[in-house]
Write a protein that holds these residues in place. Structure first.
Motif, PDB file in Angstrom:
ATOM      1  N   LEU A 153       0.932  -1.322   0.203  1.00  0.00           N
ATOM      2  CA  LEU A 153      -0.073  -0.184  -0.106  1.00  0.00           C
ATOM      3  C   LEU A 153       0.872   1.041  -0.087  1.00  0.00           C
ATOM      4  O   LEU A 153       1.052   1.176   0.649  1.00  0.00           O
ATOM      5  N   PRO A 154       0.246   1.496  -1.056  1.00  0.00           N
ATOM      6  CA  PRO A 154       1.108   3.912  -1.069  1.00  0.00           C
ATOM      7  C   PRO A 154       1.421   3.955   0.347  1.00  0.00           C
ATOM      8  O   PRO A 154       0.492   4.288   1.089  1.00  0.00           O
ATOM      9  N   ASP A 155       1.905   5.351   0.835  1.00  0.00           N
ATOM     10  CA  ASP A 155       2.468   6.391   2.033  1.00  0.00           C
ATOM     11  C   ASP A 155       1.581   7.990   1.638  1.00  0.00           C
ATOM     12  O   ASP A 155       1.383   8.017   0.579  1.00  0.00           O
ATOM     13  N   MET A 156       0.687   7.583   2.556  1.00  0.00           N
ATOM     14  CA  MET A 156      -0.208   8.288   1.995  1.00  0.00           C
ATOM     15  C   MET A 156      -0.342  10.003   3.597  1.00  0.00           C
ATOM     16  O   MET A 156      -1.496  10.789   3.529  1.00  0.00           O
ATOM     17  N   SER A 157       1.028   9.815   3.574  1.00  0.00           N
ATOM     18  CA  SER A 157       1.490  10.591   4.597  1.00  0.00           C
ATOM     19  C   SER A 157       0.804  12.627   3.921  1.00  0.00           C
ATOM     20  O   SER A 157       0.663  13.419   4.248  1.00  0.00           O
ATOM     21  N   ALA A 190      -8.298   5.489   0.543  1.00  0.00           N
ATOM     22  CA  ALA A 190      -7.739   5.898  -0.883  1.00  0.00           C
ATOM     23  C   ALA A 190      -6.836   5.049  -0.746  1.00  0.00           C
ATOM     24  O   ALA A 190      -5.975   4.685  -2.214  1.00  0.00           O
ATOM     25  N   ALA A 191      -5.285   4.635  -0.075  1.00  0.00           N
ATOM     26  CA  ALA A 191      -4.509   3.712  -0.619  1.00  0.00           C
ATOM     27  C   ALA A 191      -4.657   2.496  -1.160  1.00  0.00           C
ATOM     28  O   ALA A 191      -3.977   2.039  -1.912  1.00  0.00           O
ATOM     29  N   ARG A 192      -5.628   1.937  -1.066  1.00  0.00           N
ATOM     30  CA  ARG A 192      -6.080   0.989  -1.653  1.00  0.00           C
ATOM     31  C   ARG A 192      -6.497   1.062  -2.820  1.00  0.00           C
ATOM     32  O   ARG A 192      -6.386   0.177  -3.770  1.00  0.00           O
ATOM     33  N   LEU A 193      -6.978   2.275  -3.171  1.00  0.00           N
ATOM     34  CA  LEU A 193      -7.958   2.808  -4.325  1.00  0.00           C
ATOM     35  C   LEU A 193      -6.395   3.038  -5.295  1.00  0.00           C
ATOM     36  O   LEU A 193      -6.230   2.684  -6.425  1.00  0.00           O
ATOM     37  N   VAL A 194      -5.099   3.526  -4.941  1.00  0.00           N
ATOM     38  CA  VAL A 194      -4.293   3.783  -5.308  1.00  0.00           C
ATOM     39  C   VAL A 194      -3.249   2.778  -5.789  1.00  0.00           C
ATOM     40  O   VAL A 194      -2.732   2.684  -6.800  1.00  0.00           O
ATOM     41  N   LYS A 219     -15.973   4.317  -6.381  1.00  0.00           N
ATOM     42  CA  LYS A 219     -17.451   4.854  -6.108  1.00  0.00           C
ATOM     43  C   LYS A 219     -17.378   5.185  -4.370  1.00  0.00           C
ATOM     44  O   LYS A 219     -17.904   5.987  -4.450  1.00  0.00           O
ATOM     45  N   LYS A 220     -16.257   4.285  -4.140  1.00  0.00           N
ATOM     46  CA  LYS A 220     -16.697   4.581  -2.107  1.00  0.00           C
ATOM     47  C   LYS A 220     -16.437   5.914  -2.464  1.00  0.00           C
ATOM     48  O   LYS A 220     -16.211   6.837  -1.685  1.00  0.00           O
ATOM     49  N   VAL A 221     -14.898   6.502  -2.419  1.00  0.00           N
ATOM     50  CA  VAL A 221     -13.864   7.512  -2.388  1.00  0.00           C
ATOM     51  C   VAL A 221     -15.051   8.623  -2.931  1.00  0.00           C
ATOM     52  O   VAL A 221     -15.260   9.220  -2.228  1.00  0.00           O
ATOM     53  N   LEU A 222     -15.455   8.721  -4.719  1.00  0.00           N
ATOM     54  CA  LEU A 222     -16.817  10.336  -5.256  1.00  0.00           C
ATOM     55  C   LEU A 222     -17.740   9.972  -3.939  1.00  0.00           C
ATOM     56  O   LEU A 222     -18.382  10.421  -3.289  1.00  0.00           O
ATOM     57  N   ALA A 223     -18.166   9.226  -3.363  1.00  0.00           N
ATOM     58  CA  ALA A 223     -19.426   8.739  -1.818  1.00  0.00           C
ATOM     59  C   ALA A 223     -18.181  10.080  -0.801  1.00  0.00           C
ATOM     60  O   ALA A 223     -19.431   9.893   0.370  1.00  0.00           O
TER      61      ALA A 223
END
Length: 348
Positions: A36-40, A58-62, A78-82
């Motif tokens: 998973l990417p660093d989301m700092s 956010a990390a899972r989507l990226v 879809k989850k992020v847009l919501a």
């Protein structure tokens, strides 16, 4: 019945928690994209301190974008847009430090400067937040898609930009503003060249646009022979969509004669009996579209030049994928993928 209902509910919860499709979660075939990417960069956005940003989502989507997993991207997007705060965080982390690219959506191009201004103004973002709140659902979807294009390319992530700035010792002053980012490199002693600095003169727009080749042909109009040019794509971006966008030629099924448009000119040079270019002349008398330009001088066959000289108009049709195949022209006409115009011949 209760047992079945409980299994379904657990699968739904698992889907909601992980972002996986319900069918995957129910079947126990859930997969994850790691690392998973660093989301700092998302967590450090100053104007989102009191808003919950789901950095896990956010990390899972990226990660799904980097893995090229379309099913997970669709589900997680879809989850992020919501989840408004998470969408805002993903977009702000990119466009707070980077301009929108040339291929970005109109919504992103309009919002990105506001996000940059918020970053350079010490984290005050009333205009950026207000503009974000006014975005439609489709515009938010476009913004997310544009931001994810950058997140998917690890070298262009905000943390990568910060590392470059640190190595160069760059400190961007709030007064600098987002409109002159190259000044930071100049101040750090990095030599920056622009097109103006290089004094390249006028850039030839012909090679920046889709180009076509031409094949000589002959047709019949009102019982008389008429010269004809068949266009075929010479660059990958040339084709029916490009011609529809750049011209107002009519769709032609090889029956009848297309309309005459005197703005379109086939330029011919008398000295060596050659063709030079196919252009459209704008209201100011300058060429505003150039579809074809001769790469070398080729003297035309006597019979075709004589016909061109007598008629002084030419029927132009295209695009045809295989211009040397007579059946390809008919096939394009039958498919409604043939555009045509009658152009004037301009002798020089």
């Amino acid at each position: 019945m209760v047992k079945s209902h409980g299994k379904k509910q657990r699968a739904k919860n698992k889907s909601r928690r992980t972002g996986a499709a319900y069918a995957s979660a129910a079947a126990g075939t859930l997969h994850q994209h790691t690392p998973l990417p660093d989301m700092s960069a998302v967590e450090e956005i100053s104007y989102l301190p009191d808003v919950f940003v789901d950095t896990g989502l956010a990390a899972r989507l990226v990660a799904a974008c980097r893995a090229g997993c379309q099913p997970c991207q669709r589900t997680l997007s879809k989850k992020v847009l919501a989840h408004e705060a998470t969408l805002l965080g993903l977009a702000s982390a990119i466009y707070g430090t980077m301009p929108a690219g040339a291929v970005a959506s109109a919504a992103t191009k309009a919002w990105a400067p506001l996000a940059q201004a918020a970053t350079y103004d010490g984290g005050e973002a009333p205009e950026a937040l207000e503009a974000f709140g006014a975005l439609t659902a489709d515009e938010r979807s476009d913004l997310l898609e544009d931001a994810l294009d950058h997140w998917a390319m690890g070298g262009l992530l905000p943390e990568g930009i910060d590392q470059i700035r640190s190595l160069l010792g760059l400190r961007v002053a709030p007064s600098q503003g987002p409109d002159d980012p190259l000044d930071a490199f100049r101040e750090a002693g990095v030599k920056v060249f622009t097109l103006d600095d290089l004094d390249l003169g006028d850039v030839d727009a012909y090679h920046l646009a889709p180009n076509y080749g031409v094949m000589l042909a002959k047709t019949e109009a009102d019982g008389r022979d008429m010269p004809m040019l068949t266009l075929y794509p010479e660059t990958e971006d040339a084709g029916i969509e490009d011609l529809e966008a750049r011209t107002d030629w009519e769709h032609w099924g090889l029956y009848g004669v297309p309309d005459l448009d005197p703005r379109w000119r086939l330029r011919a040079r008398i000295a060596d009996r050659s063709l030079q270019a196919l252009v459209r002349v704008g209201p100011d008398g300058e060429d505003d579209i150039e579809l074809w330009r001769a790469a070398e001088t080729v003297t035309l066959p006597d019979h075709w030049w004589t016909l061109l000289d007598r008629v002084q108009h030419v029927l132009v049709a295209g695009p045809v994928k295989d211009a040397e195949n007579p059946a390809a022209l008919q096939a394009a006409g039958d498919a409604g993928e043939l555009l045509a115009v009658v152009a004037r011949v301009e002798f020089r």
